[in-house]
Design an enzyme around this catalytic site. Structure first.
Site, PDB file in Angstrom:
ATOM      1  CG  ASP A  21       0.316  -7.932  -5.473  1.00 28.11           C
ATOM      2  OD1 ASP A  21       0.922  -8.889  -4.503  1.00 28.11           O
ATOM      3  OD2 ASP A  21       0.201  -6.970  -5.337  1.00 28.11           O
ATOM      4  N   GLY A  57       1.981   2.758  -2.788  1.00 30.49           N
ATOM      5  CA  GLY A  57       1.516   3.432  -3.917  1.00 30.49           C
ATOM      6  C   GLY A  57       2.554   2.963  -5.163  1.00 30.49           C
ATOM      7  CE  LYS A  58       5.195  -2.577  -4.170  1.00 28.17           C
ATOM      8  NZ  LYS A  58       4.188  -2.188  -3.214  1.00 28.17           N
ATOM      9  CB  SER A  90      -0.967   0.153   1.217  1.00 28.05           C
ATOM     10  OG  SER A  90      -1.922  -1.226   1.223  1.00 28.05           O
TER      11      SER A  90
END
Length: 177
Positions: free
Chosen positions: A37, A15-16, A13
């Site tokens: 992911d 911001g990548k 979380s």
């Protein structure tokens, strides 16, 4: 030499993913985005609940086992092959092992021109984003905020605590050769 790979490393979380999408919009050439992911989603569900694969603890901790590392190494080789074949690649990563994680990527990406970018975000802000997203185990953002940067060397760092993804992407894009 022309930048072939951008590695964005930051905690959950931070911001990548938003930065990666903005980079695709502001960079002149097309860039592919792959992330940890993507790798996890490609694995069998059974590996997401196995100590040989990857486990997500109730407190946000993440542990990986030998089968995960085997598939991760193959995935890194595939990402590297795409870059060697001419694709420009943005890697959205979480270096749970800090410097050791970066070293695995450095070895895999050997011979390519890589821009290493640290994506920082104050843990309280990342935790708020984590809650708003609703698809993360609570606690991941706080536990990873500093952990993923330990011992990691960057060409550039951005901080999404008070900066929007687009602003960070423009800062990164200015470093691309």
């Amino acid at each position: 030499m022309t930048t072939q790979v951008i590695v964005l490393n930051g905690g959950s979380s931070s911001g990548k993913s938003g930065i990666a999408r903005c980079l695709q919009a502001v960079l002149l050439d097309p860039w592919l985005v792959v992330g940890v992911d993507t790798l996890i989603d490609a694995m069998p569900v059974s590996m997401q609940t196995s100590d040989a694969g990857i486990e997500f603890a109730a407190d946000g901790g993440v542990s990986v086992g030998p089968e995960f590392r085997t598939l991760e190494a193959a995935w890194m080789t595939g990402v590297t092959a795409m870059a060697h074949a001419g694709a420009r690649v943005i890697v959205d990563e979480v270096f749970l092992g800090g410097a050791a994680s970066q070293q695995r990527w450095q070895k895999a990406l050997g011979g390519l021109d890589v821009l290493w970018v640290g994506v920082r975000c104050e843990s309280t802000v990342a935790a708020g984003r984590e809650i708003a997203r609703g698809n993360r185990v609570r606690g991941m953002a706080v536990s990873q905020a500093d952990l993923v940067h330990r011992g990691v060397l960057y060409d550039l760092e951005v901080d999404t605590t008070h900066s929007e993804s687009l602003e960070c992407a423009r800062t990164i894009a200015a470093q691309i050769r």
